[in-house]
Design a protein around this motif. Structure first.
Motif, PDB file in Angstrom:
ATOM      1  N   THR A 186       5.999  -1.321  -9.336  1.00  0.00           N
ATOM      2  CA  THR A 186       5.118  -0.868  -8.618  1.00  0.00           C
ATOM      3  C   THR A 186       4.082   0.116  -9.320  1.00  0.00           C
ATOM      4  OG1 THR A 186       6.421   0.990  -7.999  1.00  0.00           O
ATOM      5  CG2 THR A 186       6.385  -0.697  -6.231  1.00  0.00           C
ATOM      6  N   LEU A 196       2.029   1.836  -3.467  1.00  0.00           N
ATOM      7  CA  LEU A 196       1.103   2.472  -4.196  1.00  0.00           C
ATOM      8  C   LEU A 196       0.897   4.089  -4.093  1.00  0.00           C
ATOM      9  CD1 LEU A 196      -1.736  -0.390  -3.951  1.00  0.00           C
ATOM     10  CD2 LEU A 196      -0.674   0.625  -6.130  1.00  0.00           C
ATOM     11  N   LEU A 226       1.082  -1.820 -10.523  1.00  0.00           N
ATOM     12  CA  LEU A 226       0.011  -1.966  -9.332  1.00  0.00           C
ATOM     13  C   LEU A 226      -1.355  -1.201  -9.449  1.00  0.00           C
ATOM     14  CD1 LEU A 226       2.173  -2.804  -6.329  1.00  0.00           C
ATOM     15  CD2 LEU A 226       1.120  -4.545  -7.854  1.00  0.00           C
ATOM     16  N   ARG A 280       0.763  -1.168  -0.030  1.00  0.00           N
ATOM     17  CA  ARG A 280       0.028   0.189   0.003  1.00  0.00           C
ATOM     18  C   ARG A 280       0.767   1.110  -0.019  1.00  0.00           C
ATOM     19  NH1 ARG A 280      -3.123   2.938   4.270  1.00  0.00           N
ATOM     20  NH2 ARG A 280      -4.679   3.820   2.956  1.00  0.00           N
TER      21      ARG A 280
END
Length: 87
Positions: free
Chosen positions: A60, A36, A63, A33
């Protein structure tokens, strides 16, 4: 067993790794998270505790989403694998 599942850009199937303990799964969820939120492309390498030797590397910037759920022993568990909308 806890599953951390990642949805990837341009991929119809999510990828996932598993953790035995809730705290370890929650820690990995938070790590993904954070990646992100930062929005800077970097390589994120994950390992799986259930399948020995399973390693996963993702960029990343590819994602889209991450979810965590407990994998139940019952075949007819209430949570279906994958990202879904329950109405």
């Amino acid at each position: 067993m806890y599953v951390i599942e990642l949805a990837l850009r341009m991929s119809p199937m999510p990828v996932s790794v598993q953790r035995k303990e809730h705290d370890a799964a929650e820690g990995l969820y938070q790590q993904v998270r954070t990646a992100l939120e930062q929005g800077q492309p970097r390589l994120l390498e994950l390992t799986c505790e259930k399948v020995e030797g399973k390693r996963l590397s993702v960029l990343t910037s590819d994602l889209l989403a991450v979810q965590i759920y407990e994998k139940t022993a019952a075949a007819g568990g209430s949570k279906r694998p994958g990202f879904s909308l329950d109405v």
